[in-house]
Design an enzyme around this catalytic site. Sequence first.
Site, PDB file in Angstrom:
ATOM      1  N   ASP A 130       0.874  -1.173   0.000  1.00 42.64           N
ATOM      2  CA  ASP A 130       0.000   0.000   0.000  1.00 42.64           C
ATOM      3  C   ASP A 130       0.913   1.225   0.000  1.00 42.64           C
ATOM      4  O   ASP A 130       1.868   1.279   0.790  1.00 42.64           O
ATOM      5  CB  ASP A 130      -0.887  -0.017   1.243  1.00 42.64           C
ATOM      6  CG  ASP A 130      -1.944   1.075   1.254  1.00 42.64           C
ATOM      7  OD1 ASP A 130      -1.824   2.035   0.457  1.00 42.64           O
ATOM      8  OD2 ASP A 130      -2.889   0.993   2.063  1.00 42.64           O
ATOM      9  N   CYS A 133       1.275   2.767   3.481  1.00 39.10           N
ATOM     10  CA  CYS A 133       1.634   1.899   4.615  1.00 39.10           C
ATOM     11  C   CYS A 133       3.066   2.183   5.070  1.00 39.10           C
ATOM     12  O   CYS A 133       4.005   2.147   4.271  1.00 39.10           O
ATOM     13  CB  CYS A 133       1.475   0.444   4.177  1.00 39.10           C
ATOM     14  SG  CYS A 133       2.414  -0.755   5.111  1.00 39.10           S
ATOM     15  N   CYS A 136       5.421  -0.686   4.566  1.00 39.46           N
ATOM     16  CA  CYS A 136       5.644  -0.864   3.121  1.00 39.46           C
ATOM     17  C   CYS A 136       6.698   0.128   2.631  1.00 39.46           C
ATOM     18  O   CYS A 136       7.559  -0.204   1.817  1.00 39.46           O
ATOM     19  CB  CYS A 136       4.348  -0.645   2.346  1.00 39.46           C
ATOM     20  SG  CYS A 136       3.019  -1.802   2.746  1.00 39.46           S
ATOM     21  N   ARG A 160      -5.336  -0.592   1.320  1.00 41.96           N
ATOM     22  CA  ARG A 160      -6.148  -1.130   2.410  1.00 41.96           C
ATOM     23  C   ARG A 160      -7.496  -0.443   2.557  1.00 41.96           C
ATOM     24  O   ARG A 160      -8.462  -1.055   3.020  1.00 41.96           O
ATOM     25  CB  ARG A 160      -5.372  -1.016   3.729  1.00 41.96           C
ATOM     26  CG  ARG A 160      -4.092  -1.846   3.782  1.00 41.96           C
ATOM     27  CD  ARG A 160      -3.212  -1.395   4.931  1.00 41.96           C
ATOM     28  NE  ARG A 160      -2.795  -0.010   4.745  1.00 41.96           N
ATOM     29  CZ  ARG A 160      -2.230   0.730   5.691  1.00 41.96           C
ATOM     30  NH1 ARG A 160      -2.028   0.216   6.884  1.00 41.96           N
ATOM     31  NH2 ARG A 160      -1.876   1.976   5.438  1.00 41.96           N
TER      32      ARG A 160
END
Length: 248
Positions: A130, A133, A136, A160
């Site tokens: 994502d 994120c 991430c 998400r």
Amino acid sequence: MKNIVLIACAAVVLAACGSDSPSGPSSPGGKVPEAQIRSALSDLGEITSVKASEWDGVYEVTINGQALYASADGSHFIAGDLYRADGRVNLTDLKRDDLRKQVLNNLEPEDSIVFSPEGEPKYVAWVFTDVDCAYCRRLHEHIAEYNDLGIEIRYLAFPRAGEGSKSWNESQSVWCADDRKSALTNAKKGVQVATSTNCANAAAVAHGYAAGEAAGLRGTPMILDADGRQLGGYLTPPQMLERLKSSS
């Protein structure tokens, strides 16, 4: 261990359903009672396969991309993990790996953004990501280090917040960019990516999102090896290398 015992006890009860024999229910000619099980469990979702499990009288049912276990007449089912006592092998986990591998095999090349090492990769890791994120972004900060270890990273989009969200639209802009790798890097740095959600690759975000749901994703990043085995969430380059080595 308590959960394992409870599941095992439930499975013993399930295997005995509808039969006076200690070995559990059987079907004529040893055939899988697929039609009966499909009819009984049809309201739970899309059933894609029914087959005998290793446990006599208990049948493995793949439904909505997940495995559960049913009695021969479909009157009882277990939504949990089935273990082989010898070696404590989690048979459900093996089934999940197989289902996730099928999910990966059904993806198109344009569904992923690939960061490859120089030369032939030693390992492949699929990463559901994502753009918003935190972990991430931390993973992507070390992308060159993963590549230096011979690991090819194949990113799949998993915004998400879902379809229509800011991160969904931003992911589509990344996947629609002429230079998708640079666009993804910029997005993870918080740099605005030129808006473009109407291109041939725009559907890749929906494909990645659907694949993540089918793979049982619970959070990003989720990392799988080439055979669908789940390696974990965020992993440092050395940690990912060790997980890939041990799973190969």
